[in-house]
Design a protein around this motif. Sequence first.
Motif, PDB file in Angstrom:
ATOM      1  N   ALA A  56       0.820  -1.211   0.000  1.00  0.00           N
ATOM      2  CA  ALA A  56       0.000   0.000   0.000  1.00  0.00           C
ATOM      3  C   ALA A  56       0.851   1.257   0.000  1.00  0.00           C
ATOM      4  CB  ALA A  56      -0.939   0.003   1.206  1.00  0.00           C
ATOM      5  N   GLU A  57       2.082   1.163   0.507  1.00  0.00           N
ATOM      6  CA  GLU A  57       2.944   2.344   0.492  1.00  0.00           C
ATOM      7  C   GLU A  57       3.348   2.736  -0.923  1.00  0.00           C
ATOM      8  OE1 GLU A  57       5.695  -1.145   0.452  1.00  0.00           O
ATOM      9  OE2 GLU A  57       3.848  -0.584   1.481  1.00  0.00           O
ATOM     10  N   VAL A  58       3.089   1.837  -1.898  1.00  0.00           N
ATOM     11  CA  VAL A  58       3.391   2.136  -3.304  1.00  0.00           C
ATOM     12  C   VAL A  58       2.128   2.565  -4.040  1.00  0.00           C
ATOM     13  CG1 VAL A  58       4.212   1.176  -5.497  1.00  0.00           C
ATOM     14  CG2 VAL A  58       5.361   0.562  -3.355  1.00  0.00           C
ATOM     15  N   PHE A  59       1.062   1.735  -4.003  1.00  0.00           N
ATOM     16  CA  PHE A  59      -0.126   2.034  -4.812  1.00  0.00           C
ATOM     17  C   PHE A  59      -1.089   3.004  -4.134  1.00  0.00           C
ATOM     18  CE2 PHE A  59      -1.459  -1.951  -2.603  1.00  0.00           C
ATOM     19  CZ  PHE A  59      -2.617  -1.489  -1.986  1.00  0.00           C
ATOM     20  N   ALA A  60      -0.880   3.311  -2.842  1.00  0.00           N
ATOM     21  CA  ALA A  60      -1.823   4.193  -2.135  1.00  0.00           C
ATOM     22  C   ALA A  60      -1.119   5.355  -1.458  1.00  0.00           C
ATOM     23  CB  ALA A  60      -2.619   3.393  -1.113  1.00  0.00           C
ATOM     24  N   SER A  61      -0.013   5.809  -2.024  1.00  0.00           N
ATOM     25  CA  SER A  61       0.667   6.971  -1.462  1.00  0.00           C
ATOM     26  C   SER A  61       1.425   7.664  -2.577  1.00  0.00           C
ATOM     27  CB  SER A  61       1.633   6.561  -0.343  1.00  0.00           C
ATOM     28  OG  SER A  61       2.804   5.975  -0.876  1.00  0.00           O
ATOM     29  N   ALA A  62       1.867   8.883  -2.286  1.00  0.00           N
ATOM     30  CA  ALA A  62       2.623   9.655  -3.275  1.00  0.00           C
ATOM     31  C   ALA A  62       4.121   9.599  -2.997  1.00  0.00           C
ATOM     32  CB  ALA A  62       2.145  11.108  -3.274  1.00  0.00           C
ATOM     33  N   GLY A  63       4.564   8.616  -2.230  1.00  0.00           N
ATOM     34  CA  GLY A  63       5.976   8.530  -1.875  1.00  0.00           C
ATOM     35  C   GLY A  63       6.832   7.743  -2.850  1.00  0.00           C
ATOM     36  N   HIS A  64       6.190   6.919  -3.699  1.00  0.00           N
ATOM     37  CA  HIS A  64       6.948   6.088  -4.641  1.00  0.00           C
ATOM     38  C   HIS A  64       6.266   6.144  -6.003  1.00  0.00           C
ATOM     39  CE1 HIS A  64       9.143   4.336  -1.198  1.00  0.00           C
ATOM     40  NE2 HIS A  64       7.961   4.305  -0.596  1.00  0.00           N
ATOM     41  N   LEU A  65       6.242   7.313  -6.614  1.00  0.00           N
ATOM     42  CA  LEU A  65       5.532   7.491  -7.873  1.00  0.00           C
ATOM     43  C   LEU A  65       6.141   6.655  -8.991  1.00  0.00           C
ATOM     44  CD1 LEU A  65       4.936  11.357  -7.776  1.00  0.00           C
ATOM     45  CD2 LEU A  65       3.373   9.540  -7.104  1.00  0.00           C
ATOM     46  N   GLU A  66       7.475   6.655  -9.095  1.00  0.00           N
ATOM     47  CA  GLU A  66       8.124   5.902 -10.165  1.00  0.00           C
ATOM     48  C   GLU A  66       7.897   4.410 -10.000  1.00  0.00           C
ATOM     49  OE1 GLU A  66       9.568   8.098  -8.251  1.00  0.00           O
ATOM     50  OE2 GLU A  66      10.091   9.792  -9.559  1.00  0.00           O
ATOM     51  N   LYS A  67       7.957   3.925  -8.769  1.00  0.00           N
ATOM     52  CA  LYS A  67       7.725   2.506  -8.503  1.00  0.00           C
ATOM     53  C   LYS A  67       6.284   2.117  -8.848  1.00  0.00           C
ATOM     54  CE  LYS A  67       9.014  -1.493  -6.696  1.00  0.00           C
ATOM     55  NZ  LYS A  67      10.067  -2.320  -7.303  1.00  0.00           N
ATOM     56  N   ALA A  68       5.318   2.957  -8.469  1.00  0.00           N
ATOM     57  CA  ALA A  68       3.927   2.670  -8.785  1.00  0.00           C
ATOM     58  C   ALA A  68       3.692   2.648 -10.286  1.00  0.00           C
ATOM     59  CB  ALA A  68       3.013   3.719  -8.124  1.00  0.00           C
ATOM     60  N   PHE A  69       4.313   3.562 -11.013  1.00  0.00           N
ATOM     61  CA  PHE A  69       4.143   3.578 -12.463  1.00  0.00           C
ATOM     62  C   PHE A  69       4.776   2.339 -13.093  1.00  0.00           C
ATOM     63  CE2 PHE A  69       5.116   4.754 -16.821  1.00  0.00           C
ATOM     64  CZ  PHE A  69       3.933   5.370 -17.215  1.00  0.00           C
ATOM     65  N   ALA A  70       5.911   1.895 -12.566  1.00  0.00           N
ATOM     66  CA  ALA A  70       6.571   0.710 -13.118  1.00  0.00           C
ATOM     67  C   ALA A  70       5.758  -0.553 -12.882  1.00  0.00           C
ATOM     68  CB  ALA A  70       7.964   0.570 -12.504  1.00  0.00           C
ATOM     69  N   LEU A  71       5.109  -0.657 -11.714  1.00  0.00           N
ATOM     70  CA  LEU A  71       4.372  -1.883 -11.376  1.00  0.00           C
ATOM     71  C   LEU A  71       2.962  -1.895 -11.945  1.00  0.00           C
ATOM     72  CD1 LEU A  71       5.412  -2.362  -7.639  1.00  0.00           C
ATOM     73  CD2 LEU A  71       6.232  -3.642  -9.615  1.00  0.00           C
ATOM     74  N   TYR A  72       2.268  -0.751 -11.888  1.00  0.00           N
ATOM     75  CA  TYR A  72       0.844  -0.724 -12.224  1.00  0.00           C
ATOM     76  C   TYR A  72       0.520   0.157 -13.422  1.00  0.00           C
ATOM     77  CZ  TYR A  72       0.806  -2.694  -7.542  1.00  0.00           C
ATOM     78  OH  TYR A  72       1.050  -3.470  -6.437  1.00  0.00           O
ATOM     79  N   GLY A  73       1.504   0.822 -13.991  1.00  0.00           N
ATOM     80  CA  GLY A  73       1.278   1.604 -15.201  1.00  0.00           C
ATOM     81  C   GLY A  73       0.555   2.913 -14.989  1.00  0.00           C
ATOM     82  N   GLY A  74       0.564   3.441 -13.768  1.00  0.00           N
ATOM     83  CA  GLY A  74      -0.113   4.703 -13.504  1.00  0.00           C
ATOM     84  C   GLY A  74       0.401   5.343 -12.234  1.00  0.00           C
ATOM     85  N   LEU A  75      -0.006   6.587 -12.012  1.00  0.00           N
ATOM     86  CA  LEU A  75       0.395   7.334 -10.828  1.00  0.00           C
ATOM     87  C   LEU A  75      -0.702   7.264  -9.775  1.00  0.00           C
ATOM     88  CD1 LEU A  75       1.892  10.551 -12.491  1.00  0.00           C
ATOM     89  CD2 LEU A  75       3.115   8.528 -11.675  1.00  0.00           C
ATOM     90  N   PRO A  76      -0.345   7.021  -8.508  1.00  0.00           N
ATOM     91  CA  PRO A  76      -1.354   6.960  -7.445  1.00  0.00           C
ATOM     92  C   PRO A  76      -1.849   8.352  -7.076  1.00  0.00           C
ATOM     93  CG  PRO A  76       0.839   6.678  -6.524  1.00  0.00           C
ATOM     94  CD  PRO A  76       1.016   6.740  -8.013  1.00  0.00           C
ATOM     95  N   LEU A  77      -2.934   8.373  -6.316  1.00  0.00           N
ATOM     96  CA  LEU A  77      -3.521   9.620  -5.850  1.00  0.00           C
ATOM     97  C   LEU A  77      -3.037   9.932  -4.446  1.00  0.00           C
ATOM     98  CD1 LEU A  77      -7.191   9.119  -7.083  1.00  0.00           C
ATOM     99  CD2 LEU A  77      -5.338  10.325  -8.236  1.00  0.00           C
ATOM    100  N   LYS A  78      -3.166  11.191  -4.078  1.00  0.00           N
ATOM    101  CA  LYS A  78      -2.726  11.649  -2.769  1.00  0.00           C
ATOM    102  C   LYS A  78      -3.921  11.989  -1.916  1.00  0.00           C
ATOM    103  CE  LYS A  78       0.289  15.141  -0.645  1.00  0.00           C
ATOM    104  NZ  LYS A  78       1.133  16.334  -0.906  1.00  0.00           N
ATOM    105  N   GLY A  79      -3.827  11.678  -0.637  1.00  0.00           N
ATOM    106  CA  GLY A  79      -4.890  12.060   0.275  1.00  0.00           C
ATOM    107  C   GLY A  79      -5.880  10.940   0.544  1.00  0.00           C
ATOM    108  N   PRO A  80      -7.092  11.279   0.994  1.00  0.00           N
ATOM    109  CA  PRO A  80      -8.071  10.251   1.362  1.00  0.00           C
ATOM    110  C   PRO A  80      -8.473   9.340   0.212  1.00  0.00           C
ATOM    111  CG  PRO A  80      -8.728  12.416   2.211  1.00  0.00           C
ATOM    112  CD  PRO A  80      -7.579  12.644   1.289  1.00  0.00           C
ATOM    113  N   LEU A  81      -8.314   9.802  -1.040  1.00  0.00           N
ATOM    114  CA  LEU A  81      -8.714   8.989  -2.189  1.00  0.00           C
ATOM    115  C   LEU A  81      -7.690   7.919  -2.536  1.00  0.00           C
ATOM    116  CD1 LEU A  81      -9.889  11.865  -4.578  1.00  0.00           C
ATOM    117  CD2 LEU A  81     -11.232  10.659  -2.866  1.00  0.00           C
TER     118      LEU A  81
END
Length: 466
Positions: A56-81
């Motif tokens: 969740a620290e990758v797909f549900a936070s803005a701390g690892h944007l490059e890692k999230a894009f590499a694994l899931y092909g997109g940028l995660p959202l920041k905040g409650p969403l």
Amino acid sequence: MYSLLGPQEPTSEKPYVGKFDVSIDLDPYGTAAPFVDAALQGINDGGLLCVTCTDAEVFASAGHLEKAFALYGGLPLKGPLSHEGGLRLILNGIAASARKYGLAIEPLLSLSIDFYARIFVRIHRSPVEVEFTSSNTMAVSTPKCEHCGFRPHLGGPMWAGPLHNPHLIQKILDMLPVIDRETYRTIGRMEGMLTTALEEDLDLVAFSKETTPNPSPSAADGWQQLSAIIPRTNPALRDHHPFFFCLNAIAKVLHTQTVPFGLFRGALRHLGYQSTRSHTKPNSIRTDAPWDVIWEIMREWVRQKAPIKEGTLSAGSAGAAIMQKSRDANKTPQDDPWLSLLKREIGEALESGQDIRDLTTKIEAALYRTSSAYRLLTKVASELNPSVDNEGGSSDINNIDCGEGTQADDTPTGAPVAKVHPNTLNIVFDEALGSRASASSSCKKIMRYQVNPRAYWGPMSRASGA
């Protein structure tokens, strides 16, 4: 749990390449992204793919944007969403892998639980349905906020279709009362989370709650009979109202008390909007109301129920910019159209009056014309919208809710509808009305959101080999 198509023993020297007919469950430590392609190629048409991601620290936070894009092909959202955005990122990653092989996915259940995501998707081999993937993909862009002027944010691409199949959720809920609670000790939490997930869709049409008898298919029939247990959702269906907002988050912007859940839903329903909650966050509101209406409700909450001290909002802050649009701050005599009309009529009478008698006659005529026009328009407004009344019991033309998409009965379909300024809306905080906005299952006392069992609850360090 698993079954294989074809012979159970290899008939030649070649390795066995049969496909799984029932399900493949991916539950690694961390992300399941590296294993999705192999799982998709090993599952049969109509099979179930279960995916668990604990990063969740990758797909549900803005701390690892490059890692999230590499694994899931997109940028995660920041905040409650972030957690719902994470679910949609994972689904989009699965759909992107599946479409390369002519496979389409149908999300059956997508849940954000504690620190991980648990997703169940049904796989369909259909090149035609793969073409719907593009229309079920969205890039989440928040433009420059017209209310506070803050900069925009970008997320995605991510899944834009429904997160759940309501038929599956209802069948599970029907089974829970007969399940042994000693064996399954988390039935209370399962009921609460599944009920909340079932109510998430604002466009959900009531479907039959009758239990479907379990077929006993022959080996030749295969999955074709089993798939009838859970009816198929429309592959072209989109989620028209994704995401939500948290009441405590918008109250923090204005430095005011948080609006109680029932009162806020009552205010929305009084204006004719739908609302529900999200399973990913407590105190969340998912609604079809636009943001100008949401902020007007908050401004009225500050004005009617929870005033803030002068100087609480610093100049240039988002809260100060939003409160500058309150009806008290913008209320001047020139804002009343009837007063402006009367002033203009009296001004013309003063300019053209020849003597006192003539001036008196012209002023009386001006008063008569203004009052007659007001009564006529008030009567028309009450006929078009009889449910909207002011405190005196008569219809007030200034309080008519002409929300987006609202038309009078005699307005031709497709005709443009005038949008009333939010300051003219009649905001009523009615908790009883908010409780009636809930589904019948919402009246039950269920555990929708569970408190963490201990402090610092979450994924621990990877187990060592020792």
